[in-house]
Design a protein around this motif. Structure first.
Motif, PDB file in Angstrom:
ATOM      1  N   LYS A 179       0.759  -1.568  -0.137  1.00  0.00           N
ATOM      2  CA  LYS A 179       0.067   0.001  -0.203  1.00  0.00           C
ATOM      3  C   LYS A 179       0.707   1.050   0.039  1.00  0.00           C
ATOM      4  CE  LYS A 179      -3.801  -1.865   0.240  1.00  0.00           C
ATOM      5  NZ  LYS A 179      -5.273  -1.352  -0.528  1.00  0.00           N
ATOM      6  N   ILE A 180       1.971   1.114   0.722  1.00  0.00           N
ATOM      7  CA  ILE A 180       2.769   2.172   0.568  1.00  0.00           C
ATOM      8  C   ILE A 180       3.721   2.219  -0.282  1.00  0.00           C
ATOM      9  CG2 ILE A 180       4.715   3.342   1.989  1.00  0.00           C
ATOM     10  CD1 ILE A 180       3.374   2.212   4.444  1.00  0.00           C
ATOM     11  N   ASP A 181       4.353   0.964  -0.838  1.00  0.00           N
ATOM     12  CA  ASP A 181       5.651   1.418  -1.824  1.00  0.00           C
ATOM     13  C   ASP A 181       5.043   0.910  -3.460  1.00  0.00           C
ATOM     14  OD1 ASP A 181       5.030  -1.307  -2.146  1.00  0.00           O
ATOM     15  OD2 ASP A 181       6.566  -2.320  -0.741  1.00  0.00           O
ATOM     16  N   LYS A 182       3.802   1.076  -4.080  1.00  0.00           N
ATOM     17  CA  LYS A 182       3.254   0.552  -5.164  1.00  0.00           C
ATOM     18  C   LYS A 182       1.573   1.294  -4.754  1.00  0.00           C
ATOM     19  CE  LYS A 182       5.584  -4.071  -6.039  1.00  0.00           C
ATOM     20  NZ  LYS A 182       5.628  -3.575  -7.388  1.00  0.00           N
ATOM     21  N   ASN A 183       2.207   1.816  -6.137  1.00  0.00           N
ATOM     22  CA  ASN A 183       0.441   2.751  -6.818  1.00  0.00           C
ATOM     23  C   ASN A 183       0.535   2.273  -8.007  1.00  0.00           C
ATOM     24  OD1 ASN A 183      -1.628   4.296  -8.293  1.00  0.00           O
ATOM     25  ND2 ASN A 183      -0.122   5.994  -8.043  1.00  0.00           N
ATOM     26  N   GLY A 184      -0.517   1.042  -7.460  1.00  0.00           N
ATOM     27  CA  GLY A 184      -1.104   0.017  -8.493  1.00  0.00           C
ATOM     28  C   GLY A 184       0.587  -0.679  -9.113  1.00  0.00           C
ATOM     29  N   GLU A 185       0.721  -0.926 -10.285  1.00  0.00           N
ATOM     30  CA  GLU A 185       2.002  -1.842 -10.527  1.00  0.00           C
ATOM     31  C   GLU A 185       2.864  -0.742 -10.712  1.00  0.00           C
ATOM     32  OE1 GLU A 185       1.799  -5.280 -11.189  1.00  0.00           O
ATOM     33  OE2 GLU A 185      -0.352  -4.921 -10.918  1.00  0.00           O
ATOM     34  N   GLN A 186       3.059   0.273 -10.314  1.00  0.00           N
ATOM     35  CA  GLN A 186       4.148   0.862 -10.163  1.00  0.00           C
ATOM     36  C   GLN A 186       4.607   0.971  -8.905  1.00  0.00           C
ATOM     37  OE1 GLN A 186       3.674   5.160 -11.154  1.00  0.00           O
ATOM     38  NE2 GLN A 186       5.972   5.850 -11.560  1.00  0.00           N
TER      39      GLN A 186
ATOM     40  N   LEU B 133      11.309   7.730  -0.312  1.00  0.00           N
ATOM     41  CA  LEU B 133      10.915   8.840  -0.415  1.00  0.00           C
ATOM     42  C   LEU B 133       9.920   9.719  -1.471  1.00  0.00           C
ATOM     43  CD1 LEU B 133      12.490  11.294   0.592  1.00  0.00           C
ATOM     44  CD2 LEU B 133      14.262  11.257  -2.146  1.00  0.00           C
ATOM     45  N   ASP B 134       9.304   9.353  -1.764  1.00  0.00           N
ATOM     46  CA  ASP B 134       7.956   9.818  -2.623  1.00  0.00           C
ATOM     47  C   ASP B 134       6.470   9.874  -2.284  1.00  0.00           C
ATOM     48  OD1 ASP B 134      10.041  10.874  -4.856  1.00  0.00           O
ATOM     49  OD2 ASP B 134       9.452   8.655  -6.337  1.00  0.00           O
ATOM     50  N   SER B 135       6.941   8.545  -1.320  1.00  0.00           N
ATOM     51  CA  SER B 135       5.834   8.160  -0.259  1.00  0.00           C
ATOM     52  C   SER B 135       5.683   9.550   0.684  1.00  0.00           C
ATOM     53  CB  SER B 135       5.445   7.371   0.103  1.00  0.00           C
ATOM     54  OG  SER B 135       5.402   6.085  -0.874  1.00  0.00           O
ATOM     55  N   VAL B 136       6.733   9.567   1.085  1.00  0.00           N
ATOM     56  CA  VAL B 136       6.989  10.833   2.527  1.00  0.00           C
ATOM     57  C   VAL B 136       6.656  12.382   1.593  1.00  0.00           C
ATOM     58  CG1 VAL B 136       8.461  12.027   4.159  1.00  0.00           C
ATOM     59  CG2 VAL B 136       8.860   9.708   3.684  1.00  0.00           C
ATOM     60  N   LEU B 137       7.397  12.884   0.562  1.00  0.00           N
ATOM     61  CA  LEU B 137       6.838  13.935   0.266  1.00  0.00           C
ATOM     62  C   LEU B 137       5.793  13.698  -0.710  1.00  0.00           C
ATOM     63  CD1 LEU B 137      10.463  14.515  -2.261  1.00  0.00           C
ATOM     64  CD2 LEU B 137       9.806  15.817   0.017  1.00  0.00           C
TER      65      LEU B 137
ATOM     66  N   LEU C 165       0.714  14.855   1.371  1.00  0.00           N
ATOM     67  CA  LEU C 165       0.233  16.272   1.332  1.00  0.00           C
ATOM     68  C   LEU C 165      -0.325  17.091  -0.076  1.00  0.00           C
ATOM     69  CD1 LEU C 165       0.407  18.148   4.469  1.00  0.00           C
ATOM     70  CD2 LEU C 165      -0.853  16.825   4.393  1.00  0.00           C
ATOM     71  N   ASN C 166      -0.110  15.190  -0.905  1.00  0.00           N
ATOM     72  CA  ASN C 166      -0.044  15.510  -2.859  1.00  0.00           C
ATOM     73  C   ASN C 166      -1.666  15.043  -3.168  1.00  0.00           C
ATOM     74  OD1 ASN C 166      -0.529  13.150  -2.921  1.00  0.00           O
ATOM     75  ND2 ASN C 166       0.853  12.610  -3.568  1.00  0.00           N
ATOM     76  N   SER C 167      -2.784  15.427  -2.104  1.00  0.00           N
ATOM     77  CA  SER C 167      -4.205  15.302  -2.347  1.00  0.00           C
ATOM     78  C   SER C 167      -5.110  16.364  -1.263  1.00  0.00           C
ATOM     79  CB  SER C 167      -4.332  13.656  -2.040  1.00  0.00           C
ATOM     80  OG  SER C 167      -5.924  13.579  -2.749  1.00  0.00           O
ATOM     81  N   SER C 168      -5.994  16.804  -2.813  1.00  0.00           N
ATOM     82  CA  SER C 168      -6.839  17.382  -1.566  1.00  0.00           C
ATOM     83  C   SER C 168      -7.696  16.793  -0.808  1.00  0.00           C
ATOM     84  CB  SER C 168      -8.010  18.260  -2.412  1.00  0.00           C
ATOM     85  OG  SER C 168      -9.060  17.302  -3.944  1.00  0.00           O
ATOM     86  N   VAL C 169      -7.805  16.078  -1.401  1.00  0.00           N
ATOM     87  CA  VAL C 169      -8.414  14.806  -0.276  1.00  0.00           C
ATOM     88  C   VAL C 169      -8.367  14.718   0.854  1.00  0.00           C
ATOM     89  CG1 VAL C 169      -9.408  11.879  -0.182  1.00  0.00           C
ATOM     90  CG2 VAL C 169      -9.453  13.405  -2.175  1.00  0.00           C
ATOM     91  N   LYS C 170      -6.121  14.313   1.045  1.00  0.00           N
ATOM     92  CA  LYS C 170      -5.781  14.570   1.997  1.00  0.00           C
ATOM     93  C   LYS C 170      -5.869  15.533   3.072  1.00  0.00           C
ATOM     94  CE  LYS C 170      -2.499  11.011   0.821  1.00  0.00           C
ATOM     95  NZ  LYS C 170      -0.836  10.805   0.361  1.00  0.00           N
ATOM     96  N   ILE C 171      -6.241  16.743   2.739  1.00  0.00           N
ATOM     97  CA  ILE C 171      -6.110  17.935   2.694  1.00  0.00           C
ATOM     98  C   ILE C 171      -7.505  18.105   3.554  1.00  0.00           C
ATOM     99  CG2 ILE C 171      -5.695  20.460   2.804  1.00  0.00           C
ATOM    100  CD1 ILE C 171      -3.366  19.920   0.261  1.00  0.00           C
TER     101      ILE C 171
ATOM    102  N   LEU D  18      -1.111   8.699   5.443  1.00  0.00           N
ATOM    103  CA  LEU D  18      -0.921   9.315   4.714  1.00  0.00           C
ATOM    104  C   LEU D  18      -0.014   9.142   3.005  1.00  0.00           C
ATOM    105  CD1 LEU D  18      -1.077  12.718   6.637  1.00  0.00           C
ATOM    106  CD2 LEU D  18      -2.425  12.249   4.688  1.00  0.00           C
ATOM    107  N   LEU D  19       0.677   8.332   3.604  1.00  0.00           N
ATOM    108  CA  LEU D  19       2.202   7.615   3.204  1.00  0.00           C
ATOM    109  C   LEU D  19       1.185   5.820   2.407  1.00  0.00           C
ATOM    110  CD1 LEU D  19       4.685   6.297   5.888  1.00  0.00           C
ATOM    111  CD2 LEU D  19       4.609   8.059   3.987  1.00  0.00           C
ATOM    112  N   SER D  20      -0.013   5.853   2.266  1.00  0.00           N
ATOM    113  CA  SER D  20      -0.621   4.946   1.790  1.00  0.00           C
ATOM    114  C   SER D  20      -1.094   5.349   0.131  1.00  0.00           C
ATOM    115  CB  SER D  20      -1.644   4.317   2.057  1.00  0.00           C
ATOM    116  OG  SER D  20      -3.193   3.878   1.298  1.00  0.00           O
TER     117      SER D  20
END
Length: 508
Positions: free
Chosen positions: A269-276, A281-285, A288-294, A325-327
C-alpha cells in the motif's frame, strides 16, 4: 499550537499538567474544577443515558443496513467468520479471504476473540454490529464524563454530542464492524488517565492496544513519549520501547509467520501505486499531494473548533495519520470508511484539554474563544450530521426492509441449505457466514462449492448473461444447474460429486 508544560501564564512542575483553580467554591466563573476532587462528584448516570441513546442509534443504523442487504464491503462477513472460529475454539480461519486463510496473517487483531461469548448467545453478524455500537457508545461515556470533570458546566454533554455525532464514528458505523471498535474506548481511557494525571492507569490501558491492530504499537509508543514528557521517565521510556518492539515484532515476525505468503501484504500500500513502484522518499514527499488528504486533516481538527491544537494528546493521532497519508490507496485518505474512528476519542479529549489550557491564556482573544469552543464543536457535529449516515434515520424509506430487492434476497437465502459451502458476493455474504462455509466469488478455485449464489446487480465489470455458465467458468472441475432465481438473485447448485480433496478444508 501543542504545548506540553504550560497553559497561558500558568506553569507547573516537572511531569505535571497545568495547575487548576483552588476549587469550585472559590474559583471565578468559567474556571475549570479541580480534577482531583471534582472527578468523584461528576454523576455517571447522564453519560450512561447518553451512551445508551448513542448505542441504540448506531445499532439501529447497522441493523437496518444489514436487513436491507446493504453491507458496503466483505468485512462484516470476514469478521463473523473469525469470531465464529474463536467461538468454536478453532484457529481463526477466514475462507472469504481464501480457502483455509489464517486471518492473523492479514491483520493482527486477536482481541476480536473477546466477542466469542457474545457469539455463543447470538450467533449472527448482528451481534458484531451491536458489539461495535456498544464500544463506540462506551467511548462517549468516557469522553463526556472526563470532559465534565475537567471543565465543569454543561461541557461534558456538549462534547458527548460532538464525539457521538462525529464524522469518524458515523462513517465507521456505516462501514459495518471492524476491529478498531476495541481501540475507541481504550484510547478514551488512555487519554482520560493522562488528563487526570493517573499515569500508571494510562500505561496499563495502552497495553491492550497492541492486540487490536498491528499499527497500534506505534500509538502505544507515543503514549510512552507523553508519559516521559510528563515526568514519568522510566515508565514512559519502557512503554515507548514496548510499543516500538510490539510494532516491529508484529509486522516482521507474527504476521509473516501466520501468512501463507510469509510477509506482510500491506507494505504494498506504501511502495506500490498499481503496478508502479514508489520509493519511500516519494511516499513521504507525497503525504499532502491530494486535496482529499488536506480536506481530511482540516475536518479532523475542525470538529474540535481547532482547540485540539492546544493539547499534546493530539500527538496520539500521528501514527494512524502517518500510515494513511503514506499509503498509495485513496481509500485511506478521505473521510469515509472506518479509519478515522480511533481518532475521535483522542481529538474529543484533546478539545477538552485545549480549552482547559486556554481559559487562562494571556491572549484575551484565546481565553474568550475557549469559553465558546465546546458548544461550537457540538454545533459543528450537529450541522455535519445533515450530510452523514445517521441522517438516514430520519428518512422513512430507511425503515422499509420488505422492498422487492430485500424479499428476493431472503428468498435466495432460503434456497441455500444450512451447512453448505457457498461462493457468493458481498450482498448475501454476511447473511450466510453464521451457519455456512462462505467463499468470495472467484476466490476459491478448485473447491467446487455446493452453491454459487450471486446478485446480478452487484456491479460486475461485465454483465453476467448466463449465470450457470459463469459458475462453471469459476469451477471447471464441477457442473452446476439453476436452483433458484428471483429478482436479481441467482442460486446454482453443484450436480457433480464433491471433490475428494477441497483446498483449505479442515478435518473436524
Amino acid at each position: 499550537m501543542l504545548e506540553l508544560n504550560k497553559s497561558g501564564t500558568d506553569r507547573s512542575g516537572p511531569g505535571r499538567l497545568p495547575a487548576q483553580g483552588p476549587g469550585p467554591d472559590a474559583r471565578p466563573v468559567g474556571d475549570a474544577p479541580r480534577t482531583g476532587d471534582a472527578a468523584e462528584r461528576v454523576p455517571l448516570r447522564p453519560y450512561l443515558i447518553a451512551g445508551a441513546i448513542l448505542c441504540a442509534l448506531y445499532f439501529l443504523y447497522g441493523y437496518l443496513q444489514y436487513s436491507r442487504f446493504g453491507s458496503p464491503s466483505w468485512d462484516l462477513g470476514i469478521f463473523e467468520q473469525e469470531v465464529r472460529a474463536y467461538a468454536g475454539f478453532d484457529a481463526p480461519v477466514v475462507d472469504i479471504k481464501g480457502p483455509g486463510y489464517l486471518i492473523l496473517g492479514d491483520h493482527f487483531s486477536p482481541i476480536v476473540a473477546l466477542l466469542a461469548p457474545l457469539y455463543w448467545i447470538w450467533p449472527s453478524a448482528e451481534a458484531l454490529l451491536f458489539a461495535q455500537a456498544a464500544l463506540f457508545a462506551l467511548g462517549a461515556v468516557i469522553v463526556g464524563r472526563t470532559t465534565q470533570q475537567l471543565l465543569g458546566g454543561r461541557s461534558g454533554l456538549c462534547v458527548t454530542v460532538a464525539y457521538g455525532l462525529s464524522w469518524g464514528i458515523q462513517e465507521a458505523v456505516k462501514a459495518d464492524f471492524h476491529e478498531i471498535a476495541f481501540a475507541v474506548p481504550l484510547l478514551a481511557l488512555v487519554c482520560r488517565a493522562l488528563l487526570l494525571e493517573r499515569y500508571t492507569a494510562a500505561l496499563l490501558w495502552s497495553l491492550p492496544l497492541v492486540l487490536v491492530k498491528e499499527d497500534q504499537g506505534a500509538t502505544v509508543a507515543v503514549v510512552g513519549f507523553l508519559l516521559f514528557v510528563y515526568g514519568r521517565r522510566l515508565q514512559g521510556a519502557l512503554l515507548a520501547a514496548f510499543g516500538v518492539a510490539a510494532f516491529v515484532v508484529t509486522l516482521m515476525v507474527l504476521i509473516p509467520a501466520a501468512s501463507s505468503a510469509g510477509t506482510y501484504d500491506y507494505w504494498t500500500k506504501i511502495d506500490k501505486n498499481g503496478e508502479q513502484d514508489v520509493s519511500m522518499l516519494d511516499s513521504v514527499l507525497g503525504v499532502l499531494n491530494s486535496s482529499v488528504k488536506i480536506e481530511m486533516l482540516v475536518f479532523l481538527i475542525g470538529i474540535t473548533a481547532f482547540m485540539a491544537l492546544r493539547s499534546p494528546l493530539t500527538l496520539l493521532i500521528v501514527p494512524t495519520l502517518g500510515w494513511r497519508l503514506l499509503s498509495q490507496d485513496s481509500n485511506h485518505w478521505g473521510m469515509v470508511w472506518h479509519y478515522s474512528a480511533i481518532l475521535m476519542p483522542v481529538l474529543s479529549l484533546a478539545l477538552a484539554d485545549g480549552v482547559r489550557r486556554s481559559r487562562d491564556s494571556h491572549r484575551p482573544w484565546l481565553a474568550s474563544y475557549a469559553k465558546v469552543a465546546v458548544p461550537v464543536a457540538a454545533a459543528i457535529a450537529v450541522a455535519m450530521t445533515q450530510h452523514l449516515p445517521l441522517r438516514d434515520l430520519l428518512r422513512p424509506e430507511t425503515y422499509r426492509t420488505d422492498d422487492a430487492r430485500s424479499q428476493a434476497a431472503r428468498a435466495a437465502l432460503d434456497a441455500i441449505p444450512a451447512g453448505a459451502r457457498v461462493e457468493t458476493d458481498i450482498t448475501l455474504m454476511a447473511h450466510l457466514t453464521s451457519d455456512r462455509t462462505v467463499y468470495w466469488v472467484g476466490g476459491a478455485p478448485g473447491t467446487a462449492p455446493d452453491i454459487v449464489a450471486i446478485n446480478l446487480d452487484f456491479g460486475w465489470s461485465r454483465p453476467i448473461q448466463d449465470p450457470v455458465a459463469y459458475a462453471q467458468q469459476l469451477h471447471p472441475e464441477a457442473r452446476y444447474r439453476l436452483k433458484h432465481r428471483g429478482g436479481s438473485f441467482v442460486v446454482m447448485e453443484r450436480t457433480t460429486p464433491e471433490p475428494a480433496e477441497i483446498p483449505g478444508a479442515r478435518d473436524d
